[in-house]
Design a protein around this motif. Structure first.
Motif, PDB file in Angstrom:
ATOM      1  N   LEU A 187       0.815  -1.221   0.000  1.00 55.04           N
ATOM      2  CA  LEU A 187       0.000   0.000   0.000  1.00 55.04           C
ATOM      3  C   LEU A 187       0.846   1.267   0.000  1.00 55.04           C
ATOM      4  CD1 LEU A 187      -2.740  -1.068   2.578  1.00 55.04           C
ATOM      5  CD2 LEU A 187      -3.053  -0.746   0.116  1.00 55.04           C
ATOM      6  N   SER A 188       2.100   1.148   0.423  1.00 53.76           N
ATOM      7  CA  SER A 188       2.974   2.320   0.531  1.00 53.76           C
ATOM      8  C   SER A 188       3.955   2.459  -0.620  1.00 53.76           C
ATOM      9  CB  SER A 188       3.756   2.253   1.852  1.00 53.76           C
ATOM     10  OG  SER A 188       2.889   2.171   2.959  1.00 53.76           O
ATOM     11  N   VAL A 189       3.942   1.550  -1.570  1.00 59.67           N
ATOM     12  CA  VAL A 189       4.954   1.532  -2.638  1.00 59.67           C
ATOM     13  C   VAL A 189       4.971   2.811  -3.464  1.00 59.67           C
ATOM     14  CG1 VAL A 189       5.501   0.474  -4.869  1.00 59.67           C
ATOM     15  CG2 VAL A 189       5.227  -0.959  -2.858  1.00 59.67           C
ATOM     16  N   ASP A 190       3.812   3.265  -3.913  1.00 56.93           N
ATOM     17  CA  ASP A 190       3.768   4.428  -4.802  1.00 56.93           C
ATOM     18  C   ASP A 190       2.449   5.141  -4.609  1.00 56.93           C
ATOM     19  OD1 ASP A 190       4.740   6.148  -6.818  1.00 56.93           O
ATOM     20  OD2 ASP A 190       3.624   5.067  -8.365  1.00 56.93           O
ATOM     21  N   HIS A 191       2.472   6.468  -4.800  1.00 62.20           N
ATOM     22  CA  HIS A 191       1.234   7.218  -4.610  1.00 62.20           C
ATOM     23  C   HIS A 191       1.317   8.554  -5.318  1.00 62.20           C
ATOM     24  CE1 HIS A 191      -2.086   9.061  -2.067  1.00 62.20           C
ATOM     25  NE2 HIS A 191      -2.615   7.994  -2.623  1.00 62.20           N
ATOM     26  N   ASP A 192       1.084   8.513  -6.632  1.00 63.38           N
ATOM     27  CA  ASP A 192       1.052   9.734  -7.418  1.00 63.38           C
ATOM     28  C   ASP A 192       2.385  10.494  -7.271  1.00 63.38           C
ATOM     29  OD1 ASP A 192      -0.714  11.375  -9.137  1.00 63.38           O
ATOM     30  OD2 ASP A 192      -0.485  12.874  -7.565  1.00 63.38           O
ATOM     31  N   LEU A 193       2.379  11.792  -7.477  1.00 65.00           N
ATOM     32  CA  LEU A 193       3.593  12.598  -7.388  1.00 65.00           C
ATOM     33  C   LEU A 193       3.685  13.262  -6.018  1.00 65.00           C
ATOM     34  CD1 LEU A 193       3.796  14.249 -10.923  1.00 65.00           C
ATOM     35  CD2 LEU A 193       5.253  12.460  -9.987  1.00 65.00           C
ATOM     36  N   ALA A 194       3.892  12.430  -4.997  1.00 62.15           N
ATOM     37  CA  ALA A 194       4.111  12.962  -3.651  1.00 62.15           C
ATOM     38  C   ALA A 194       5.402  13.779  -3.652  1.00 62.15           C
ATOM     39  CB  ALA A 194       4.208  11.812  -2.649  1.00 62.15           C
ATOM     40  N   ALA A 195       5.600  14.568  -2.601  1.00 57.00           N
ATOM     41  CA  ALA A 195       6.762  15.462  -2.541  1.00 57.00           C
ATOM     42  C   ALA A 195       8.074  14.716  -2.759  1.00 57.00           C
ATOM     43  CB  ALA A 195       6.786  16.179  -1.191  1.00 57.00           C
ATOM     44  N   SER A 196       8.223  13.557  -2.119  1.00 55.28           N
ATOM     45  CA  SER A 196       9.469  12.797  -2.244  1.00 55.28           C
ATOM     46  C   SER A 196       9.643  12.256  -3.659  1.00 55.28           C
ATOM     47  CB  SER A 196       9.480  11.645  -1.239  1.00 55.28           C
ATOM     48  OG  SER A 196       8.332  10.820  -1.407  1.00 55.28           O
ATOM     49  N   THR A 197       8.576  11.746  -4.238  1.00 56.72           N
ATOM     50  CA  THR A 197       8.645  11.197  -5.595  1.00 56.72           C
ATOM     51  C   THR A 197       9.004  12.286  -6.593  1.00 56.72           C
ATOM     52  OG1 THR A 197       6.975   9.548  -5.013  1.00 56.72           O
ATOM     53  CG2 THR A 197       7.345   9.954  -7.365  1.00 56.72           C
ATOM     54  N   PHE A 198       8.383  13.447  -6.431  1.00 62.32           N
ATOM     55  CA  PHE A 198       8.677  14.553  -7.344  1.00 62.32           C
ATOM     56  C   PHE A 198      10.121  15.016  -7.180  1.00 62.32           C
ATOM     57  CE2 PHE A 198       8.309  19.045  -8.777  1.00 62.32           C
ATOM     58  CZ  PHE A 198       7.888  18.786 -10.074  1.00 62.32           C
ATOM     59  N   ALA A 199      10.615  15.043  -5.931  1.00 60.15           N
ATOM     60  CA  ALA A 199      12.012  15.431  -5.694  1.00 60.15           C
ATOM     61  C   ALA A 199      12.968  14.478  -6.395  1.00 60.15           C
ATOM     62  CB  ALA A 199      12.300  15.457  -4.194  1.00 60.15           C
ATOM     63  N   GLY A 200      12.685  13.178  -6.326  1.00 56.99           N
ATOM     64  CA  GLY A 200      13.522  12.206  -7.010  1.00 56.99           C
ATOM     65  C   GLY A 200      13.490  12.389  -8.519  1.00 56.99           C
ATOM     66  N   ARG A 201      12.312  12.671  -9.056  1.00 57.16           N
ATOM     67  CA  ARG A 201      12.191  12.884 -10.499  1.00 57.16           C
ATOM     68  C   ARG A 201      12.921  14.158 -10.949  1.00 57.16           C
ATOM     69  NH1 ARG A 201       9.132  10.574 -14.405  1.00 57.16           N
ATOM     70  NH2 ARG A 201       7.814   8.804 -13.825  1.00 57.16           N
ATOM     71  N   VAL A 202      12.830  15.214 -10.140  1.00 63.19           N
ATOM     72  CA  VAL A 202      13.523  16.461 -10.489  1.00 63.19           C
ATOM     73  C   VAL A 202      15.028  16.211 -10.565  1.00 63.19           C
ATOM     74  CG1 VAL A 202      14.132  18.755  -9.653  1.00 63.19           C
ATOM     75  CG2 VAL A 202      11.753  18.005  -9.591  1.00 63.19           C
TER      76      VAL A 202
END
Length: 288
Positions: A106-121
């Motif tokens: 349930l915690s693997v992925d969740h849209d563009l959360a702050a951390s996910t977006f930071a990693g993508r940037v």
């Protein structure tokens, strides 16, 4: 995944036959994840070969993250089993393994959360995958994102130990935390992740006291706001019922989300470089 803050004091509360400890550790589990990622920096030319099989690469990296955490080693090889041993100090029973696996999924992925977006940037700028992962970790290690379950656990523990839900909530509000474990930018009525995990927890008798405390908090919050219970409250129930330490939810979230971060980072490398570089527009007074 939304709001909350880490515990800031030491001490304990007792009630209902269980002890809820709040201790600020010098080396918490999430710090172990950050340290491991920093240490195992692999040169780009080697990493390109490893990334040809993303699934095996991701599994190996996360297994190494779990192995680097403080605590004993599990006699079983699975990531969920190993993580449970690290967070509780004991082997998991079959029902506990199912709950741990569900919480991870349930915690693997969740849209563009702050951390996910930071990693993508970071990946968009051409950063090494480990550097991009550290960017994601830095954003996740925050009171309103990855560590929100810590404050939710503290609030839940207070109610479980006999404090009224109103008092526990007021304490969090006085610290500027909002109401940890409630509300989400995406979910206005119900967080399906929280519903799934809380429903599963109801099947295990040892979680009933923690679920009772959570129900008391939910009743008070719903009587005064429209904030739904979120995944952080569900993780807090899992933590309290299983006797995990106070930062266990943050660790579980970070280990699980690492898989999502890696997927986003590898996907970003296939996009146009620097596509996530915004252009600012000055709106202040013009210089004389």
């Amino acid at each position: 995944d939304d709001i909350g803050a880490p515990a800031q004091h030491s001490g304990h509360r007792e009630g209902g036959g269980k002890k809820c400890s709040v201790q600020t550790a010098d080396f918490h589990h999430n710090g172990g994840v950050e340290l491991q990622i920093g240490v195992q920096f692999t040169p780009w030319f080697e990493l390109r070969q490893q990334l040809r099989n993303p699934f095996l690469y991701c599994h190996r990296e996360i297994a190494q993250l779990v192995a680097a955490l403080p605590g004993g080693r599990s006699s079983r090889a699975g990531i969920a089993e190993s993580l449970w041993r690290k967070l509780t100090g004991r082997e998991s029973r079959s029902v506990e393994l199912r709950l741990a696996t569900m919480a991870l999924v349930l915690s693997v992925d969740h849209d563009l959360a702050a951390s996910t977006f930071a990693g993508r940037v970071a990946a968009s700028a051409g950063a090494h995958p480990y550097a991009a992962m550290i960017s994601a970790l830095a954003a996740a290690d925050s009171s309103r994102h990855g560590s929100a379950s810590v404050a939710a656990w503290e609030m839940l523990c207070a109610v479980h130990s006999g404090q009224s839900p109103e008092q526990a909530i007021s304490h969090q509000l006085s610290r500027g935390n909002g109401i940890p474990g409630f509300g989400h930018r995406i979910y206005r009525r119900q967080d399906p992740r929280a519903k799934a995990l809380l429903t599963a927890l109801q099947q295990a008798p040892e979680y009933r006291p923690a679920l009772k405390a959570a129900a008391a908090l939910i009743a008070v919050v719903h009587s005064r706001t429209n904030y739904p219970a979120n995944i952080d409250l569900a993780l807090a129930v899992l933590m309290l019922g299983s006797g995990m330490r106070e930062d266990a939810g943050q660790t579980l979230f970070t280990v699980a989300r690492s898989a999502g971060w890696l997927a986003h980072i590898m996907g970003e490398y296939r996009q146009k470089p620097l596509r996530l570089r915004p252009i600012g527009e000055y709106t202040g007074p013009m210089p004389a």
